[in-house]
Design an enzyme around this catalytic site. Structure first.
Site, short mmCIF file in Angstrom:
data_model
loop_
_atom_site.label_atom_id
_atom_site.label_comp_id
_atom_site.label_asym_id
_atom_site.label_seq_id
_atom_site.Cartn_x
_atom_site.Cartn_y
_atom_site.Cartn_z
N THR A 1 66.13 66.89 41.76
CA THR A 1 65.81 66.62 43.16
C THR A 1 66.48 67.60 44.11
OG1 THR A 1 65.55 64.28 42.75
CG2 THR A 1 66.10 64.87 44.99
N THR B 1 69.61 64.10 38.45
CA THR B 1 70.56 63.01 38.20
C THR B 1 70.15 62.14 37.01
OG1 THR B 1 69.36 61.65 39.81
CG2 THR B 1 71.31 62.83 40.59
N CYS C 1 77.17 46.27 27.46
CA CYS C 1 77.97 46.05 28.68
C CYS C 1 78.39 47.39 29.27
CB CYS C 1 79.24 45.26 28.35
SG CYS C 1 78.93 43.58 27.86
N1 ASP Z 1 63.90 63.06 38.45
C1 ASP Z 1 64.98 63.82 39.03
C2 ASP Z 1 65.71 64.52 37.90
O1 ASP Z 1 66.50 63.94 37.24
C3 ASP Z 1 65.88 62.93 39.80
C4 ASP Z 1 67.07 63.61 40.43
O2 ASP Z 1 67.26 64.80 40.40
O3 ASP Z 1 67.87 62.91 41.03
O4 ASP Z 1 65.46 65.67 37.67
#
Ligand code: ASP
Length: 346
Positions: A16, A91, A276
């Protein structure tokens, strides 16, 4: 006095942080130069930044061990030229990549900081600016050198192989449930140096093999023999991570233990990891883990699923002829990934 400016290599892999919207509104990755357009402040830092990107920029949902090797190869080839490395990464699978890199780089003496963002850098409220700048400050820092693979996100620096993505919405997207953060960013950085991995005395060693022939079996109440058997009978399976309940518990029914036994008999290595988020597997604490312990399932302590998967692939890939070693090292702490004293993998 050393007047040399510290140098950081910024490696862009996608995610992103560097995305733009296409005509349909969907987010698509763009090229590295755009990061400088979106963040001209990068030209004004006191340290020098060079940048590069993977040949193929990806949404991190497409991450594979081949990309981990590409990232590691860039760092290895430039290891002596830079004081630290920042990896811009999506992410979604950042915690897997951070874990994989932590295992690949044995005797790491320089910081490798992964970061990304929840909103694209080009957007007004993007969290990316803060994340990139803090990651660069940490990777270039002279006074405090963190010799490990970390994730910086929303004011916190986490050990990479202890981290998990916990939110698809909040800026505070990562957490490390079983290990404290290594630093926090307020007006100043506050580093917890006593938690850092020790500075190695041996030279860097990079191992780049991964064996993908593993599976993850997440248990749930009511899981059927057919589902369990279809996973454990996967052709050529070498390793299995079972995500169990609580402190490592699973059904005690005969069909379940028989299915695991069948896989163990074929040489599959089985690691027990809890579903968990916090706490650890403690084999034999309940009767519901005694049979697994008896037949040779390995307890994963407080390892994250991301670290378990990558450690299994890494050990099977690098010690393919020595399953006894793989089993032994799975149980031990190699890079601070579990809460026990560190062992060496050799
Ligand atoms: N779908 C994206 C990725 O992991 C989400 C992000 O970058 O936060 O490349």
């Amino acid at each position: 006095m050393d007047n040399r400016k510290n140098k950081v290599l910024l490696i862009y892999t996608g995610g992103t942080i560097g995305m733009v919207q296409d005509e349909s509104g969907a987010l698509q990755p763009f090229a590295m130069e755009r990061i400088y357009d979106a963040l001209p402040l990068l030209h004004r830092t006191e340290y020098l930044i060079d940048s590069c990107q993977l040949d193929k920029i990806i949404d991190s949902s497409n991450m594979t061990p081949e990309f981990w090797v590409d990232i590691a190869t860039i760092i290895e080839e430039h290891y002596d030229d830079y004081d630290g490395f920042v990896v811009l990464h999506g992410t979604d699978t950042m915690a897997y990549t951070a874990s994989a890199l932590s295992f690949m780089f044995k005797n790491l003496s320089k910081p490798i900081v992964l970061t990304g963002s929840q909103l694209p850098l080009g957007m007004l409220r993007s969290d990316g600016r803060e994340n990139i700048i803090c990651a660069l400050e940490i990777a270039s820092c002279r006074q405090v050198v963190i010799p490990e693979v970390t994730i910086f996100f929303e004011s916190h620096l986490y050990r990479g192989n202890r981290s998990t993505k916990v939110s698809a919405e909040n800026f505070d997207a990562f957490s490390s449930f079983n290990f404290p953060s290594l630093a926090t960013a307020g007006i100043k950085f506050s580093f917890k140096e006593h938690l850092f991995m020790p500075m190695p005395s041996e030279p860097l060693k990079v191992r780049k093999e991964f064996d993908r022939r593993i599976a993850v079996l997440k248990l749930f109440p009511g899981i059927t023999p057919a589902v369990v058997q279809s996973v454990v009978r996967t052709p050529d399976l070498q390793g299995l991570v079972i995500e169990t309940f609580g402190s490592g518990n699973a059904p005690t029914e005969k069909w379940f233990i028989d299915a695991l036994q069948e896989a163990l008999d074929r040489g599959v290595i089985i690691l027990n990891v809890t579903q968990c988020k916090a706490g650890a597997v403690q084999m034999r604490q309940y009767q519901a883990s005694c049979d697994m312990d008896r037949i040779g399932v390995i307890g994963g302590h407080d390892i994250t699923i991301e670290a378990a998967v990558t450690k299994m692939m890494y050990l099977l890939g690098n010690f393919p002829a020595d399953h006894a070693k793989v089993r032994d090292r799975l149980w031990r702490c190699l890079r601070g990934e579990i809460s026990m004293e560190m062992s060496t993998e050799d």
